[in-house]
Design an enzyme around this catalytic site. Structure first.
Site, PDB file in Angstrom:
ATOM      1  N   ASP A 153       0.912  -0.946   0.021  1.00 32.93           N
ATOM      2  CA  ASP A 153      -0.054  -0.035  -0.111  1.00 32.93           C
ATOM      3  C   ASP A 153       0.933   1.126  -0.008  1.00 32.93           C
ATOM      4  OD1 ASP A 153      -2.628   1.374   0.653  1.00 32.93           O
ATOM      5  OD2 ASP A 153      -1.405   2.024   2.186  1.00 32.93           O
ATOM      6  N   GLU A 156       1.048  -0.667  -5.149  1.00 35.81           N
ATOM      7  CA  GLU A 156       0.265   0.396  -5.534  1.00 35.81           C
ATOM      8  C   GLU A 156       0.867   1.589  -5.940  1.00 35.81           C
ATOM      9  OE1 GLU A 156      -3.339   3.017  -3.497  1.00 35.81           O
ATOM     10  OE2 GLU A 156      -1.726   2.426  -2.128  1.00 35.81           O
TER      11      GLU A 156
END
Length: 592
Positions: A247, A309
């Site tokens: 993330d 990401e």
């Protein structure tokens, strides 16, 4: 790790023919059928070197919204386990789970208070182990979401860090003096609005948070932080996960000199000045960490995968996240340049696809159109009239380009963004802070629509954590499984075609009709002696006529057989000359 061989591999040729024709594939021919049984499953299981993830369909699940097994209105791990048969029938190879760790749920799991356990809302470690085991029986792998940039402010590390300036964990986070009473150290801003610094009266210093104040950033310049995080990675690898989605990973480092970021004009949805983020995003040091993390993950068997990401400005930056020619960083950084153009522009898609084909040193692309942070592609690309056809067009790109495919739960049904209409109904803090200019991400996180019963089959609760969208009575798994013309059926056929057609599985991609501003066409080259595949997608609301010239491609085929299309007029197409494509139509054909 197990070898991922799908049940299709055990079918006899006759059995496969029955299956193929019962699903309505117009393109299965005597020429293609003999190779299908040997072309299913990852090539690594067939004595060839490709890792499983190169050919995978990865399915993101937002656990709160997939299936509630306890009746509390919140999805959980046992609920996901209950729905594995559906995912297997869809053709999913791996599930990416949004965070399931213990958390105060300020950012619904992206604020982690314990990296080595499961939040009681979602179940237990035993439930997680059961999910891994049951998924394995169905040839499905589990990918964890790993949040390395920040922890929760309730994590024991931060509790210790904020307790005193001399605590051993003080330097695990970014603490600085302000410029004066009530004045933060610099002008850095949070992604989620306003200053990225929060004053803490306990020690009279400010701490840095790129995201919510409840998500203090870790200090990755401290080697103890890296060791602790890598140990958590090993904890889950030892439990059998297939890898991680990382993330917000480009934000791992920030400028140690705390220089002010440049103002670039205007204000954002929160009323803050727009900054260039050059000192808080995508700093060079992050690549050293990625190389070390790659070594940790690669030390485990089974081709474990690292997915990033990675919202990046251009293809050159994306290439760096692979490690460029060294191929030693992420296996699959997400290519947001393709799926989040947010406009149907054939030239732009052609450019972006060609870039990732030619400018990432032969690394494997990862294409994605939907996730839990953006309005659903149905709404971002739809025109309100041809939405279903446009959804099919996007799916066709996702599964016929040369890329690993990442999809989001409900995408295959045509689930839409259901944005709250009142501020008091908003659950996502972004929407609370930014209303009405920023309404948050609740709209793309609504519960999965399984059937037309109460709560769409998601739960038996009196009220679910987010409301069920009103279209659930017709847009749901049960209804679409019964409809051979549904979007769900389109997804299943595309995924199966991608898995079984050698050209779509491994073939090189070459653009056709490259100056056409309205139609995107490309060739996927088949192995010697086997058919190639042409794909043609009309990006407009008007019929378009195309002629696809294969000169210079090395393909001399004249036998054209339609494999998939959403318009019956194209089923009998026998030539690549003067093909009339209805509005927003998708056409996939075999060429031999």
């Amino acid at each position: 790790m197990m070898k991922l061989i799908r049940p299709l591999c055990t079918f006899s040729l006759l059995a496969f023919m029955v299956l193929a024709f019962s699903r309505g594939y117009s393109g299965w021919t005597q020429a293609t059928l003999p190779v299908l049984a040997s072309s299913t499953g990852p090539l690594a299981a067939q004595g060839t070197p490709d890792p499983w993830w190169k050919h995978a369909v990865i399915y993101e699940i937002y656990p709160r919204s997939f299936q509630d097994s306890t009746g509390d209105g919140i999805g959980d791990l046992r609920g996901i386990t209950q729905r594995l048969d559906y995912l297997q029938s869809l053709g999913v190879d791996a599930i990416w789970l949004s965070p399931i760790y213990p958390s105060p749920q300020v950012d619904f799991g992206y604020d982690i208070s314990d990296y080595e356990n499961v939040d009681p809302q979602y179940g237990t470690l035993a439930d997680f182990d059961e999910l891994v085991a049951e998924a394995k029986k169905r040839n499905i792998r589990i990918i964890m979401d790993m949040v390395m940039n920040h922890t929760s402010d309730k994590h024991p590390w931060f509790v210790a860090s904020r307790s005193s300036r001399t605590n051993p964990k003080r330097d695990w986070y970014i603490w600085r003096d302000g410029k004066g009473p009530g004045i933060p150290p610099n002008n850095w801003e949070s992604v989620f609005g306003h200053s990225a610094w929060k004053f803490d009266a306990t020690t009279n210093q400010w701490y840095y948070h790129k995201f919510y104040p409840e998500q203090p950033d870790l200090n990755w310049r401290n080697p103890e932080v890296e060791k602790a995080m890598f140990d958590s990675v090993r904890f889950w690898l030892d439990r059998g996960v297939a890898g991680f989605r990382l993330d917000a990973i480009p934000t791992l480092f920030e400028d140690p000199q705390l220089r002010n970021e440049k103002e670039i004009g205007g204000v954002n949805a929160y009323g803050d000045l727009n900054l260039d983020n050059s000192y808080t995003d995508n700093l060079a040091e992050v690549h050293d960490v990625m190389r070390r993390l790659r070594k940790v993950v690669a030390s485990y068997p089974g081709d474990r995968v690292l997915i990033g990401e990675t919202y990046l400005p251009n293809i050159q930056e994306l290439d760096k996240w692979y490690g460029g020619s060294r191929h030693d960083e992420l296996n699959l950084p997400m290519d947001m340049q393709i799926g989040f153009t947010n406009k149907l522009d054939a030239n732009l898609f052609r450019q972006r696809i060609e870039e990732v084909e030619t400018k990432v040193h032969g690394n494997q692309p990862l294409v994605v159109f939907d996730n839990h942070d953006n309005a659903r592609s149905w709404n971002r690309y739809g025109d309100g009239v041809h939405d279903d056809a446009i959804a099919r067009l996007l799916a066709t790109m996702l599964f016929t380009t040369r890329a690993t495919a990442l999809m989001y739960y409900g995408q295959e049904l045509g689930m839409v963004t259901t944005t709250p209409t009142r501020k008091e109904d908003v659950k996502d803090p972004i929407g609370v802070i930014g209303w009405p200019n920023e309404k948050g991400r609740d709209g793309e996180r609504t519960p999965m629509q399984w059937n037309a019963s109460k709560d769409a089959g998601f739960s038996t609760a009196a009220a679910t954590w987010l409301p069920i969208p009103p279209d659930y009575t017709t847009i749901n798994v049960k209804a679409e499984e019964a409809d051979p013309n549904s979007l769900l059926d389109w997804y299943k056929k595309l995924i199966e075609l991608r898995r079984t057609n050698p050209a779509l599985r491994n073939g090189q991609l070459q653009m056709l009709d490259p100056t056409n501003p309205n139609v995107l066409s490309y060739l996927r080259k088949g192995p010697p002696g086997l058919p190639s595949v042409v794909v043609s997608l009309n990006f407009t609301a008007q019929p378009q006529t195309v002629s696809l010239d294969l000169a210079g491609t090395g393909i001399a085929g004249v036998n054209i057989i339609t494999l998939m299309t959403d318009d019956a007029s194209l089923q009998s197409t026998k030539s690549l000359t003067h093909i009339v494509l209805p509005p927003f139509v998708s056409w996939v054909a075999s060429v031999q």
